[in-house]
Every structure is written in structure tokens, then in C-alpha cells.
Design an enzyme around this catalytic site. Structure first.
Site, PDB file in Angstrom:
ATOM      1  N   SER A  73       1.744   8.670   4.915  1.00 47.81           N
ATOM      2  CA  SER A  73       1.101   8.637   3.618  1.00 47.81           C
ATOM      3  C   SER A  73       2.193   8.977   2.623  1.00 47.81           C
ATOM      4  O   SER A  73       2.770  10.053   2.688  1.00 47.81           O
ATOM      5  CB  SER A  73      -0.019   9.675   3.576  1.00 47.81           C
ATOM      6  OG  SER A  73      -0.416   9.870   2.259  1.00 47.81           O
ATOM      7  N   ARG A  74       2.508   8.035   1.720  1.00 49.09           N
ATOM      8  CA  ARG A  74       3.703   8.221   0.897  1.00 49.09           C
ATOM      9  C   ARG A  74       3.473   9.129  -0.296  1.00 49.09           C
ATOM     10  O   ARG A  74       4.408   9.636  -0.876  1.00 49.09           O
ATOM     11  CB  ARG A  74       4.227   6.874   0.412  1.00 49.09           C
ATOM     12  CG  ARG A  74       4.621   6.001   1.566  1.00 49.09           C
ATOM     13  CD  ARG A  74       5.523   4.848   1.210  1.00 49.09           C
ATOM     14  NE  ARG A  74       5.675   4.035   2.398  1.00 49.09           N
ATOM     15  CZ  ARG A  74       4.954   2.961   2.667  1.00 49.09           C
ATOM     16  NH1 ARG A  74       4.070   2.525   1.797  1.00 49.09           N
ATOM     17  NH2 ARG A  74       5.123   2.296   3.784  1.00 49.09           N
ATOM     18  N   VAL A  75       2.233   9.318  -0.704  1.00 47.52           N
ATOM     19  CA  VAL A  75       2.014  10.112  -1.921  1.00 47.52           C
ATOM     20  C   VAL A  75       1.071  11.292  -1.731  1.00 47.52           C
ATOM     21  O   VAL A  75       1.111  12.242  -2.498  1.00 47.52           O
ATOM     22  CB  VAL A  75       1.480   9.235  -3.080  1.00 47.52           C
ATOM     23  CG1 VAL A  75       2.589   8.439  -3.702  1.00 47.52           C
ATOM     24  CG2 VAL A  75       0.373   8.325  -2.628  1.00 47.52           C
TER      25      VAL A  75
ATOM     26  N   THR B 127       0.848  -1.199   0.000  1.00 45.47           N
ATOM     27  CA  THR B 127       0.000   0.000   0.000  1.00 45.47           C
ATOM     28  C   THR B 127       0.884   1.249   0.000  1.00 45.47           C
ATOM     29  O   THR B 127       2.095   1.152   0.137  1.00 45.47           O
ATOM     30  CB  THR B 127      -0.918   0.011   1.235  1.00 45.47           C
ATOM     31  OG1 THR B 127      -0.142  -0.306   2.388  1.00 45.47           O
ATOM     32  CG2 THR B 127      -2.043  -0.968   1.107  1.00 45.47           C
ATOM     33  N   ASP B 128       0.231   2.409  -0.149  1.00 47.25           N
ATOM     34  CA  ASP B 128       0.992   3.663  -0.239  1.00 47.25           C
ATOM     35  C   ASP B 128       1.068   4.371   1.107  1.00 47.25           C
ATOM     36  O   ASP B 128       1.213   5.581   1.167  1.00 47.25           O
ATOM     37  CB  ASP B 128       0.336   4.601  -1.254  1.00 47.25           C
ATOM     38  CG  ASP B 128       0.125   3.929  -2.582  1.00 47.25           C
ATOM     39  OD1 ASP B 128       1.100   3.390  -3.096  1.00 47.25           O
ATOM     40  OD2 ASP B 128      -1.012   3.933  -3.082  1.00 47.25           O
TER      41      ASP B 128
END
Ligand code: ATP
Ligand code: MG
Length: 514
Positions: A369-371, A343-344
């Protein structure tokens, strides 16, 4: 033109729980649909010495040893369409809410973004655009673009510090009873009037908890834009295994039509358990934690199907919130760590925070939250810049000073600011905040207005400021939601608005007078 339908008929040789072995079918493929009776179907999952192994679905009790099993060499497809909105369906996309059959209805807009591989036989559909294959191939890289729009959950902690983009996959992870489902349902409730289709997929949860969610969605008028896919604890194992793919497929129809879709999978731990049980019954060799070797593939093929289509494919998007249970906060478990890797980002819910009253109990130290932060509102990004770090530091400070009676003036000031921050993040479930309200709250926090208020005053402020602004400063709210950024003029107006709010309450805040 007339088409000829080839059909092969076999016989059910053996039934074990919700698994059947069928003889006499010579041309079958994995993931294919088998007709067993009027209300029961099967999905091919394997072969063993001349027999076809299927997971049973639907009215399993109708299936008997010796019955006929019919194969039309078609992939497992389900009907899709607008008609599913507001309905509760099982993993076969059959209605289970007692409101009669579903007419799929195509959307008025022609389907713009259907990728070509739908038509291909193995992973693709049966040709009809109103039926989609359950195991459809995920959109390719060329069909996608980077995330560009923010997904508003309405949960202050998430939108300010762990922002989500449309098309993102964000794992919600935590122990039992930590408010995981509430984060998902809050996000669904918050999509009201935002032109987003929501899908709540229940896997292996109790029937009563499913009913509670449906009641909540009805009460908040969220059911009309939501589809509930239900495979509760008493459903056959095969349905629990198929349900998340069905939810995803129902969403893909809308995504192909250029719409935004949001799917909550509640929860994938139960999904993995159902698959493990079926695999062990099939006598497949158990691996780590007795899960079969392909359990990673099980979830990764699902997670890949989220994303944001490029404008040539209609700009639709699909956002996923998979939920996963942990045992005593252990994120290194097999299923949780698999899902973290695919997941991101993850939102980690913490039991001790939940018990201490910090709700939603999101652990800001472990959540990422990576993005999403690239697509956050500029105003929120600017105002919430150091918020997460400040909160983590406060928690550390709290640990160090817990047993000390005398602390310096500076430290006690920092502790006070931390307390305010804790209260700032606290939010009841089912009460999402619109982004304009979040900007105002953040602005008040940044202007250190909240630091001079007492606990009850902060509570009062959080509860009433938005209503006050809607009544007295509607133009400012419009400007905030239009520009999504803070100009010197809007800052001045925000100051004025805060002064007016507190003046009405008979309070004067130093440093705010304009
Ligand atoms: P389970 O493990 O049973 O699925 P869960 O982690 O999904 O539990 P929820 O069912 O979402 O947790 O919430 C558990 C309880 O906490 C519910 O009674 C809910 O009303 C309450 N709760 C959740 N979030 C909040 C909140 N932000 N404020 C107050 N109460 C909350
Ligand atoms: Mg739950």
C-alpha cells in the site's frame, strides 16, 4: 422561463449484437445519450462514414432496424441522490430490484463541493444538480489534498500490514476463487455505523454470485448504506462497459456532499473483456492480447476519479477497490499490469495460500500500500512495525527447513513464532475486526502471550477477548479508540486486561503479572 429543446431524429440502419449504427444524426458527440425506445438507450462510441455507432443498453430486444433514434445533444447523464441507498440498479441507474421507481431525493445538506466543470457542456452535466454525467471529469489537483484518514477494512492482515487511506485506490488481484470478493464485501460490512456510503459494482459476474452478495449484505444489515450496480454476465455488453462509470458517478454525488464513499469494482477483467468484444465487433484494430488501443484509457479515466477533496470542497472522499482476475498467478498480464500501474497499491491473493488454509490468502511479500501507512492508527503502526517482514522471513525459513528433521532450538523457536503469526492473521470472511480489537490482538502478539498458547487456546483468545473487554474493560476500549495511540497507562491496563482474561480461564501467563 421556457426552454427550447432541440432534437434530431435519425434511423437505425444496422444492429449487430449490442451495437447499432444510426443514420441521419448530424450533430453528435462521443459519450452522448441517444433515445431508442421507452426502455432502451444508446451511448455514442464512434462514427463511420456518415453513421453514428452506439452501444445499446436497457431493453435491447425492443430496438429494431428501421426504428427512430432521437438525439437531444445531451451528454449521458444519470439521476443521482440519497434515494439510491439500499437499491439495486443497472448501468442506466434504473432499479432492477422490483421495489419500484427511485426518487433521487437530495440530501438535506446543500451540495458544497460540486466542482465548476460539472456545468461545462462536453464533460459536464445537463445543468440539473440531480443528474450527473457518467463520464465526468476527475477532480483537479487543486481540489484535492493528501490522504489524511484511515479506511478501516476490518481485515486484520490489511489494516495492520497494508493499511488503506480514505481516497486510496487499492487493487485486489488474484486467481479465481482466492477470496477477492470476500475482501471487498468484508470492507463493506465493516462500514456499518461509520457513515460511509458503499457501492458494490458487479461487472460480468454470474447472476447467482450477484444474488449471493446481495443476500450477504442484507443478512449483515449492510444493504441500507450500500448501492448495488449490477451488470451481470447476461446484461448487454454496453451495460457491462458503462457499469463502473455509473457506480463511480452515483458515488460522486455523495462525495460532493462531503461524505465518504467506498466502491468495489468486481471485476475489471470482465469489464475489459466486454469492451474488447464490442471493439472487435466494431472492427477496430486489435492490439496486444486483442484488446483495443484505448483499453488503458478505459481504466485510467475511472481510477482518476477516486480521491480526497480539500476542506473547501467539502472534504468528501472516494476509495476504490478494483478487483482483477489473473491467470495462474500471472501479474504481468496486460490488464493486471495496467491496473497495478494506475492504483496506489495492490493486495495479492495467492491460490496456494488459500488452499493451505491461510485465509484471507493475502501474499504479504507481493502486496503493498503506497500511501496508507501515513494515516494508520499510531498504536497499530507501532505494534505492527516488523510484522510483515517477520512473516515473509518465516515463510522463507519454512521452505528451507521443510525436509530437515533436526533443527536447532533457535530455529524451532522461530518456526513456532511463525506458526503463531499465521494463526494470528487467519480470519474468517464476514467477520471484520474493529480497530480496538486489532490493537488488543497485536498487543498480545507483541507481548509474546500467544507464543505460549496452544492452537485451540489462540483460537479461543481471538474469539473471546473483544467480548470480554466490552464487558469488563469498556473504558479501556473507549480510550484506545479515542487516543488511537498507546500510553504507558493504557499499556498497563492492557496487561491487566490480559491477565484477567486468562485468570478467568484458569491460566497464568508468565511475564504479564502486574
Ligand atoms: P471468484 O474468482 O469466483 O470471483 P473470489 O476470488 O472472489 O472468487 P470469493 O468468492 O471471495 O473468491 O471466495 C471464494 C470462497 O472462499 C467462498 O466460498 C468464500 O466463502 C471462501 N472464503 C473467502 N475468504 C475466506 C476466509 N477469510 N475464510 C474462509 N473462507 C473464505
Ligand atoms: Mg469474486
Amino acid at each position: 422561463m421556457q426552454t427550447i429543446q432541440l432534437q434530431e431524429v435519425g434511423k437505425i440502419k444496422e444492429i449487430k449484437k449490442s451495437i447499432a449504427k444510426i443514420t441521419g444524426l448530424t450533430r453528435c458527440m462521443i459519450g452522448q445519450l441517444i433515445h431508442l425506445s421507452d426502455n432502451a438507450r444508446g451511448i455514442v462510441v464512434g462514427f463511420s462514414s456518415g453513421e453514428v455507432v452506439v452501444f445499446l443498453m436497457g431493453k435491447v430486444e425492443e430496438v429494431r432496424v428501421g426504428n427512430e433514434a432521437c438525439s437531444q445533444m445531451e451528454p449521458f447523464t444519470i439521476p443521482v441522490g440519497e434515494g439510491f441507498l439500499g437499491r439495486i440498479v443497472n448501468a442506466l441507474a434504473d432499479p432492477v430490484d422490483g421495489k419500484g421507481s427511485i426518487q433521487p431525493r437530495r440530501s438535506a445538506k446543500a451540495s458544497v463541493g460540486v466542482p465548476t466543470d460539472i456545468e461545462d457542456g462536453v464533460s459536464g452535466g445537463s445543468g440539473s444538480p440531480d443528474r450527473y454525467p457518467v463520464f465526468r471529469r476527475a477532480p483537479g489537483v487543486l481540489q484535492r489534498v493528501p490522504l489524511s484518514r484511515t479506511f478501516e477494512t476490518g481485515v486484520l492482515t490489511i489494516d495492520t500490514t497494508i493499511p488503506i487511506g480514505k481516497g486510496q485506490r487499492e487493487l485486489i488481484i488474484g486467481d479465481r476463487m482466492t477470496g477477492k470478493t470476500s475482501v471487498g464485501t468484508d470492507a463493506i460490512i465493516n462500514q456499518r455505523g461509520k457513515n460511509t456510503i458503499c457501492i458494490y459494482c458487479c461487472i460480468g459476474r454470474t447472476y447467482s454470485s450477484l444474488l449471493k452478495i446481495v443476500e450477504l449484505l442484507k443478512e449483515k444489515e449492510a444493504l441500507e448504506y450500500t448501492i448495488v450496480v449490477a451488470a451481470h454476465a447476461a446484461s448487454p455488453g454496453g451495460e457491462q462497459y458503462l457499469a463502473p462509470y455509473t457506480a463511480c458517478t452515483l458515488g460522486e454525488y455523495f462525495m460532493d456532499n462531503g461524505r465518504d464513499v467506498f466502491v468495489v469494482f468486481d471485476d475489471l477483467t470482465k469489464h475489459a473483456w466486454a469492451y474488447r468484444q464490442l471493439s472487435l465487433l466494431l472492427e477496430r484494430p486489435p492490439g496486444r492480447d486483442a484488446y483495443p488501443g484505448d483499453v488503458f484509457y478505459l481504466h485510467s479515466q475511472l481510477m482518476e476519479r477516486a480521491g480526497q477533496y480539500s476542506p473547501e470542497f467539502g472534504s468528501g472522499s472516494m476509495t476504490f477497490f478494483p478487483i482483477v482476475d489473473t491467470l495462474q498467478g500471472d501479474v504481468t498480464g496486460y490488464i493486471p499490469s495496467n491496473l497495478i500501474s494506475m492504483t496506489d497499491g495492490q493486495i495479492y491473493m495467492n491460490t496456494s495460500l488459500f488452499n493451505s488454509g491461510f485465509r484471507p490468502a493475502i501474499d504479504l511479500g507481493l502486496s503493498v500500500s503506497r500511501v496508507g501507512n501515513k494515516v494508520q492508527w499510531p498504536a497499530i503502526r507501532e505494534l505492527s512495525g516488523m510484522l510483515r517482514l517477520e512473516y515473509v522471513r518465516y515463510n522463507e525459513l519454512l521452505k528451507i527447513t521443510r525436509f530437515k528433521a533436526n533443527v536447532s532450538e533457535r530455529v524451532s523457536q522461530r518456526l513456532r513464532e511463525g506458526e503463531v503469526l499465521t494463526q494470528f492473521f487467519t480470519q474468517m470472511n464476514n467477520e471484520p475486526y474493529p480497530p480496538e480489537q486489532q490493537v488488543v490482538l497485536l498487543y498480545a502478539l507483541r507481548r509474546k502471550v500467544l507464543t505460549v498458547l496452544s492452537k485451540t487456546e489462540i483460537e479461543y483468545f481471538k474469539k473471546n477477548i473483544y467480548g470480554f473487554m466490552r464487558e469488563k474493560f469498556p473504558a479501556l476500549l473507549l480510550e484506545l479508540s479515542g487516543k488511537k495511540d498507546l500510553t504507558p497507562e493504557s499499556r498497563r491496563q492492557l496487561d491487566g486486561c490480559l491477565v484477567a482474561f486468562f485468570r478467568e480461564k484458569g491460566m497464568q501467563i508468565k511475564g504479564l503479572e502486574v
